[in-house]
Write an enzyme that holds these catalytic residues in place. Sequence first.
Site, PDB file in Angstrom:
ATOM      1  N   GLU A 213       0.974  -1.227   0.050  1.00 40.66           N
ATOM      2  CA  GLU A 213       0.129   0.058   0.022  1.00 40.66           C
ATOM      3  C   GLU A 213       0.789   1.302   0.012  1.00 40.66           C
ATOM      4  O   GLU A 213       1.768   1.230   0.816  1.00 40.66           O
ATOM      5  CB  GLU A 213      -0.789   0.103   1.119  1.00 40.66           C
ATOM      6  CG  GLU A 213      -1.907   1.097   1.258  1.00 40.66           C
ATOM      7  CD  GLU A 213      -2.797   1.134   2.475  1.00 40.66           C
ATOM      8  OE1 GLU A 213      -3.917   1.879   2.495  1.00 40.66           O
ATOM      9  OE2 GLU A 213      -2.328   0.559   3.546  1.00 40.66           O
TER      10      GLU A 213
ATOM     11  N   LYS B 286      -9.711   2.208  -2.329  1.00 44.19           N
ATOM     12  CA  LYS B 286      -9.858   1.654  -1.369  1.00 44.19           C
ATOM     13  C   LYS B 286     -11.279   1.723  -0.511  1.00 44.19           C
ATOM     14  O   LYS B 286     -11.847   2.899  -0.534  1.00 44.19           O
ATOM     15  CB  LYS B 286      -8.647   2.285  -0.157  1.00 44.19           C
ATOM     16  CG  LYS B 286      -8.667   1.557   1.172  1.00 44.19           C
ATOM     17  CD  LYS B 286      -7.649   2.253   2.170  1.00 44.19           C
ATOM     18  CE  LYS B 286      -7.320   1.685   3.398  1.00 44.19           C
ATOM     19  NZ  LYS B 286      -5.984   2.173   4.118  1.00 44.19           N
TER      20      LYS B 286
ATOM     21  N   CYS C 268      -5.688  -2.868   2.157  1.00 49.09           N
ATOM     22  CA  CYS C 268      -5.433  -2.726   3.670  1.00 49.09           C
ATOM     23  C   CYS C 268      -6.757  -3.148   4.536  1.00 49.09           C
ATOM     24  O   CYS C 268      -6.971  -4.099   4.795  1.00 49.09           O
ATOM     25  CB  CYS C 268      -4.928  -1.329   4.011  1.00 49.09           C
ATOM     26  SG  CYS C 268      -4.192  -1.190   5.446  1.00 49.09           S
TER      27      CYS C 268
END
Length: 406
Positions: free
Chosen positions: A135, A210, A247
Site C-alpha cells: 500500500e 480503497k 489494507c
Amino acid sequence: MEKREEKQSLEEGSICGYNSLQHLLSENLKPQLYQEVSRLLLGLNCGKTLETIAVSESAKSLSSKHDFDLQAFKFSADKELLREPRVVRVGLIQNSIALPTTAPFSGQKKAIFEKLGPIIDAAGASGVNILCLQEAWMMPFAFCTREKSWCELAEPVNGESTQFLQEFACKYNMVIVSPILERDINHGETLWNTAVIIGNNGNIIGKHRKNHIPRVGDFNESTYYMEGNTGHPVFETAYGKIAVNICYGRHHPLNWLAFGLNGAEIVFNPSATVGELSEPLWPVEARNAAIANSYFVGSINRVGTEIFPNPFTSGDGKPQHSDFGHFYGSSYFSAPDASCTPSLSRYKDGLMISDMDLNLCRQMKDKWGFRMTARYELYADMLARYLKPDFEPQVITDPLLHKKSS
C-alpha cells in the site's frame, strides 16, 4: 539512538506469524510432533506439505547483493480429466522506505524507485507473471501525521510511479498491481488511496479505490482521502482474474465476499499495518477469506519504523509520538484449501513468489459448496431492513427473563 536500537533489536527477535514460531517449534519438538503442529499452522496443499520451488541464480544474486528476503513456494491442484493445469506465478514485494522522512520529497520517491528496481528485476528473472506492491509503496505511510504537505506526493493514475512500473511490465511480460496515493485531476484534484492495475503489455487495465478507511489508533487516513467509489472490480488479465482488497478492507468479510462474487481467482491485500495494533490478526484474516471465498490471497505489509519530524497525537489518549510503530512485513500467500506459505521477514525487504494452479479455486468450490449453500436472499433481506431508519433487531426474549418474582 540507543533506545531506538534496543527497540529494533527486540522487534527483530520477536515471534511474528508462523515463520519464527515454526523455527522455535522445529528446534524443540520431536519430528513427528513438529510435522503435526506444522500441518495445523500452515495446512496441507492437496494432502501434502507445501513445496518450495527453485528460483534463478540471478534472483538469488540480487537478493544477496541488495539484502532482501527471497522465498518461493508452490500451490498444486488435483489433476483434472477435462482441464489442463492453470499455473500462474505470482509475486509480492514488501519494503521499507529508502531515505528519512525529512529528505526532500522528490529524493524520497526516487530512492524508493531505486530500491524497488532490483527486487522487481528478481521477480522478472524468476518468471513472475503477476506482481503486487504494498500500500502506498511510493512514499512513507505519512497518514498518521495529519500534515497536508504529504499530499504533494499524490499522483494521477498515469503518473511517474505508473510510468516507472510500465517499463518493467513490458520488459518482463508482467501484470503489476501498483497501490498509490492518487490525485484525481478530473474531479477537483481529490485524493484517493488507489491500486492501479498495469497489464503485461504496459497498458493501464483499470484502478480500484480503497473501500474502507480506518479511524483507529494513529490511522488518521480520512484527513487525506475518503471511502472509494469503484465498487468491487475484478480485472481479467492475461494470467487470471484478480482483485485488490486494500489494507483495512481485510477486516470486513463482506468486502472479501464481493470480490469473490465478481469472480476473483486471486485477491491481493496490500497493507501498511503495525505490530501493536494488528499483528495477532494478520495470519488469520486473509487465510479465512481464501477459504470462505475459494480464491488465493496475497497479503503484503510494509517493513520498518518510519520516524516523522513533528510529533503527532491520535484519539487514543497516548502521549505525542513521532512514529506509527513497527511495520512488521510478514507478507504471505493463502490458498482456498486452507494451506498457506510461511511469511517473509518481519524486518527486511522481501520478495515472496508462489506458483498457484488456479484450478484449485473451482475444486474447492465443488468440494465445499459454499456458493450453493449460501442464503444470499436471506442476507440481502436482512441488510435491506438494517439500512432502514426504523430497523429493529430480530431478538426473541425469554418471557420469563423480566418477569417479576412473585
